[in-house]
Design an enzyme around this catalytic site. Structure first.
Site, PDB file in Angstrom:
ATOM      1  N   GLU A 129      54.227  41.665  44.094  1.00  0.00           N
ATOM      2  CA  GLU A 129      53.261  41.311  43.048  1.00  0.00           C
ATOM      3  C   GLU A 129      52.203  40.362  43.602  1.00  0.00           C
ATOM      4  O   GLU A 129      51.022  40.491  43.310  1.00  0.00           O
ATOM      5  CB  GLU A 129      53.959  40.645  41.860  1.00  0.00           C
ATOM      6  N   TYR A 143      30.625  31.621  24.564  1.00  0.00           N
ATOM      7  CA  TYR A 143      31.712  32.551  24.853  1.00  0.00           C
ATOM      8  C   TYR A 143      31.570  33.210  26.219  1.00  0.00           C
ATOM      9  O   TYR A 143      32.572  33.482  26.872  1.00  0.00           O
ATOM     10  CB  TYR A 143      31.829  33.597  23.744  1.00  0.00           C
ATOM     11  N   GLU A 154      54.092  32.166  32.012  1.00  0.00           N
ATOM     12  CA  GLU A 154      54.073  30.935  31.228  1.00  0.00           C
ATOM     13  C   GLU A 154      53.122  29.905  31.840  1.00  0.00           C
ATOM     14  O   GLU A 154      52.419  29.190  31.117  1.00  0.00           O
ATOM     15  CB  GLU A 154      55.489  30.339  31.112  1.00  0.00           C
ATOM     16  N   LYS A 169      50.699  41.479  30.514  1.00  0.00           N
ATOM     17  CA  LYS A 169      51.007  41.936  31.871  1.00  0.00           C
ATOM     18  C   LYS A 169      51.513  43.373  31.748  1.00  0.00           C
ATOM     19  O   LYS A 169      52.715  43.646  31.798  1.00  0.00           O
ATOM     20  CB  LYS A 169      52.057  41.009  32.501  1.00  0.00           C
TER      21      LYS A 169
END
Length: 118
Positions: free
Chosen positions: A16, A48, A68, A93
């Protein structure tokens, strides 16, 4: 703002970090829009476009193991602007390495100015 697509190298597994994958961010911000509504001036609200660029940069830098950690980084980025009273951040994800058929893995947190690092 929904569907902010980023490419990053987060994850517990070495492949990953090496190969990277797509992450998608959704943001809901608590802001007082009355000043901008009265003035019709961008300076009186959250820009934005700039925020999306900052969030994208926060996701794409410094690989970590856990989503997290990334989602907290995004919340901190949103709360950096003092006009943001709270931020609800969802990090998707969709290509998580799970040996099952699934459509998404996502984590949602809500942080306010008082608990940004709680």
């Amino acid at each position: 703002m929904t569907g902010i697509e980023c490419f990053a190298h987060h994850g517990v597994f070495e492949f990953e970090k090496r190969e990277g994958q797509v992450f998608v961010v959704d943001l809901v911000l608590g802001i007082d829009t009355r000043p901008a509504a009265a003035s019709d001036a961008l300076v009186d609200t959250v820009n934005y476009g700039s925020l999306v660029a900052d969030v994208k940069a926060a996701v794409e830098r410094d690989p970590v193991d856990l989503i997290e950690t990334v989602v907290q980084r995004i919340a901190d980025t949103c709360l950096f602007d003092s006009r943001v009273e709270w931020a609800r951040v969802t990090l998707h994800k969709p290509d998580a390495p799970i040996d099952a058929t699934f459509s998404d893995v996502a984590l949602t947190i809500t942080r306010t100015r008082g608990n940004a690092h709680d």
